[in-house]
Design a protein around this motif. Sequence first.
Motif, PDB file in Angstrom:
ATOM      1  N   VAL A 418      -7.177  -1.130  -0.879  1.00 41.99           N
ATOM      2  CA  VAL A 418      -7.173  -0.802  -2.313  1.00 41.99           C
ATOM      3  C   VAL A 418      -6.475   0.525  -2.599  1.00 41.99           C
ATOM      4  CG1 VAL A 418      -8.609  -0.559  -4.371  1.00 41.99           C
ATOM      5  CG2 VAL A 418      -9.418  -1.965  -2.441  1.00 41.99           C
ATOM      6  N   GLY A 419      -5.508   0.488  -3.518  1.00 43.06           N
ATOM      7  CA  GLY A 419      -4.875   1.695  -4.030  1.00 43.06           C
ATOM      8  C   GLY A 419      -5.565   2.148  -5.305  1.00 43.06           C
ATOM      9  N   ALA A 420      -5.210   3.344  -5.795  1.00 44.89           N
ATOM     10  CA  ALA A 420      -5.906   3.938  -6.945  1.00 44.89           C
ATOM     11  C   ALA A 420      -5.021   4.000  -8.184  1.00 44.89           C
ATOM     12  CB  ALA A 420      -6.392   5.343  -6.600  1.00 44.89           C
ATOM     13  N   SER A 421      -5.627   3.640  -9.320  1.00 43.17           N
ATOM     14  CA  SER A 421      -4.935   3.691 -10.612  1.00 43.17           C
ATOM     15  C   SER A 421      -5.659   4.642 -11.555  1.00 43.17           C
ATOM     16  CB  SER A 421      -4.870   2.291 -11.229  1.00 43.17           C
ATOM     17  OG  SER A 421      -6.178   1.768 -11.436  1.00 43.17           O
ATOM     18  N   GLY A 422      -4.966   4.995 -12.648  1.00 44.17           N
ATOM     19  CA  GLY A 422      -5.541   5.865 -13.667  1.00 44.17           C
ATOM     20  C   GLY A 422      -5.785   5.132 -14.968  1.00 44.17           C
ATOM     21  N   THR A 438       3.290  -4.875   1.123  1.00 47.85           N
ATOM     22  CA  THR A 438       2.645  -5.883   1.969  1.00 47.85           C
ATOM     23  C   THR A 438       1.263  -5.462   2.460  1.00 47.85           C
ATOM     24  OG1 THR A 438       3.706  -5.039   3.991  1.00 47.85           O
ATOM     25  CG2 THR A 438       4.877  -6.740   2.757  1.00 47.85           C
ATOM     26  N   LYS A 439       1.018  -4.161   2.625  1.00 48.26           N
ATOM     27  CA  LYS A 439      -0.225  -3.728   3.271  1.00 48.26           C
ATOM     28  C   LYS A 439      -1.286  -3.177   2.326  1.00 48.26           C
ATOM     29  CE  LYS A 439       1.812  -3.041   7.824  1.00 48.26           C
ATOM     30  NZ  LYS A 439       2.073  -2.090   8.937  1.00 48.26           N
ATOM     31  N   VAL A 440      -0.962  -2.997   1.056  1.00 48.73           N
ATOM     32  CA  VAL A 440      -1.970  -2.675   0.046  1.00 48.73           C
ATOM     33  C   VAL A 440      -2.114  -3.927  -0.813  1.00 48.73           C
ATOM     34  CG1 VAL A 440      -2.542  -1.279  -1.969  1.00 48.73           C
ATOM     35  CG2 VAL A 440      -1.540  -0.201   0.050  1.00 48.73           C
ATOM     36  N   ASP A 441      -3.336  -4.374  -1.002  1.00 50.27           N
ATOM     37  CA  ASP A 441      -3.558  -5.652  -1.681  1.00 50.27           C
ATOM     38  C   ASP A 441      -3.640  -5.521  -3.199  1.00 50.27           C
ATOM     39  OD1 ASP A 441      -3.814  -7.373   0.698  1.00 50.27           O
ATOM     40  OD2 ASP A 441      -5.560  -6.133   1.105  1.00 50.27           O
ATOM     41  N   VAL A 442      -4.459  -4.593  -3.673  1.00 45.01           N
ATOM     42  CA  VAL A 442      -4.681  -4.441  -5.113  1.00 45.01           C
ATOM     43  C   VAL A 442      -4.827  -2.966  -5.456  1.00 45.01           C
ATOM     44  CG1 VAL A 442      -5.842  -6.676  -5.357  1.00 45.01           C
ATOM     45  CG2 VAL A 442      -7.190  -4.613  -4.868  1.00 45.01           C
ATOM     46  N   PHE A 443      -4.733  -2.676  -6.745  1.00 46.70           N
ATOM     47  CA  PHE A 443      -5.044  -1.339  -7.253  1.00 46.70           C
ATOM     48  C   PHE A 443      -6.284  -1.439  -8.139  1.00 46.70           C
ATOM     49  CE2 PHE A 443      -1.288   0.125  -5.421  1.00 46.70           C
ATOM     50  CZ  PHE A 443      -1.089   1.490  -5.673  1.00 46.70           C
ATOM     51  N   ALA A 523       0.712  -5.929  -2.823  1.00 49.28           N
ATOM     52  CA  ALA A 523       1.026  -7.341  -2.608  1.00 49.28           C
ATOM     53  C   ALA A 523       0.818  -8.168  -3.877  1.00 49.28           C
ATOM     54  CB  ALA A 523       0.177  -7.896  -1.475  1.00 49.28           C
ATOM     55  N   THR A 524      -0.216  -7.840  -4.644  1.00 47.78           N
ATOM     56  CA  THR A 524      -0.494  -8.598  -5.871  1.00 47.78           C
ATOM     57  C   THR A 524       0.242  -8.036  -7.078  1.00 47.78           C
ATOM     58  OG1 THR A 524      -2.422  -7.231  -6.414  1.00 47.78           O
ATOM     59  CG2 THR A 524      -2.806  -9.191  -5.050  1.00 47.78           C
ATOM     60  N   GLY A 525       0.606  -6.762  -7.023  1.00 42.51           N
ATOM     61  CA  GLY A 525       1.324  -6.141  -8.124  1.00 42.51           C
ATOM     62  C   GLY A 525       0.496  -5.929  -9.370  1.00 42.51           C
TER      63      GLY A 525
END
Length: 562
Positions: A418-422, A438-443, A523-525
């Motif tokens: 999981v990446g981080a969003s604001g 490819t290696k981060v799935d969602v934010f 990966a999901t954008g």
Amino acid sequence: MKRQVLVVAISMFCLQGYAQQAAVKQIPKSWHMLDYQTDGIYGTSVEKAYRTILRDKKPKQTIIVAVIDSGVDTTHEDLKPVLWHNPGEIPGNGKDDDGNGYVDDVYGWNFLGGKDGRNVTKDSYEAARVYYRYKKKYSQITSDSLLSPQEAWEWKNYRRAKVQIESQAKEASMYVLFLKSIVEKLPAMDSVLQKSMSKNLYTGDDLLRFKATTVEESKARNTVLGLFQQLEQMDKYNKQMIDDLMTFYDGEKSKVDAAEKGPEDYRGLIVQDNYSDINDRYYGNNDVMAGSPMHGTLVSGIIAASRSNDIGVKGIADNVRIMAIRTVPEGDEHDKDIANAIRYAVDNGARVINMSFGKSFSPDKQWIDDAARYAESKGVLLVQAAGNSSANVDQQDVFPNPNPLDGKSKPLTNWITVGASGALKSELAASFSNYGKTKVDVFAPGVDIYSTLPGGNIYGSESGTSFASPIVAGLAALLMSYYPELSVKQVKYVIEKSVTPMNGTKVTKPGAETQIEFTELSATGGLINVYDAIRLASTLKGEKNEQEKVLPQPKLKKTPKG
């Protein structure tokens, strides 16, 4: 607080002194629960889901979520109702009542403890441990041409660790030099302010309103207020801010020291297990609040803070229990502890495991891979923070990860990164967040996330992918609770296929000044959406043999404008 934010803030502090920061737009404290269409905030639509789809539904089962972290405050008013209590253990009798190998593990387990009650708090960084572990063997080797595959892997790690240690020591020395005098004076200044304001806990906003009456008070106020302002966390408590700064300073000092001498074996002196034997699993103690449980307490509140007591905050999921597993010190966690924490969680009934930690080396990765495969075989989902180095993890390794060490086996199917969003479009991709097509799935939301803090009835905000990960872990638990027929593969599928797509949305690339399509960061954008995830889950049927099933394609909604 994540190191990246502190690095930026302290760098500004070095350059600007105690300059007051410009006001920024106020975002609601629990913005991550809001809905874009209704509130104009890039939240997760949690409250919308509870108001609508789940309004007349009742959860069908309670889900245990293991929080592998720095520990959890088991006295917190908003967490006490949702803590896991080992049903087979009689508290405080000094016996292993349930026979699982862990004595009095009422709330979970502390793999950083000794049988004598002592606990590891400070620890070294993995780069230093790797460098000095292999230095004698590989310092004179200039090529891997004559090495075995295992030795070649060790040699490459040694060389990479050497480069990292030298570069980090150079950078860290600047922060140590600048912060030394401030860190030494800060406790005394804080004591002056506590006495003058007649309160042990105060925020930056409280300090802004405080009128100093003596030179000593004025000096203390200006210095501490300057720190609050540069960190841009005026609603934080003094203890939280000071602990962050002290931890940062100690970490930077350790990096300077690592270039000159081998790291101390903080863990070995206290835990006293046979570290080289992964089967030596029954070490540690039951003190899950040891050291500083700040990080783990925040994470736990995000997942599951009580939604029914009308105090504090609300967690993502409403029918879960938090299992506290302490494995993360002030430094880098050890591979053995993480592997054993995963196995402990699985063996004691966890269905979701949150892992808000990471490092750049994993010398015993196979142990974690084996434990993660075990979790996969038992239908347990692993959710991990992507990291806070503004790095492309498609090109730069961060551990642990779901990719097997041998490079040949299939990646794990029970892992979400999981990446981080604001909250706003201007910060949609958090500047500190790692990313990877490819290696981060969602934010998920990870900027200024409001949650529980240690102290029994205290709350505050922090930023980092560490706090985006538990939002996804909470969503996973919510889906499992209301739709228990879904397999772990289906839960992962639902989370990823129900994201809010951000097609055509350009954002500032983390760690750079260039613009990039948000869809290129994972990966999901897209951003996770609790409301849409529940809608999709309600259309699926449970599957017994998930390896042979073909999942249906969901109907994604349009990208929100703005």
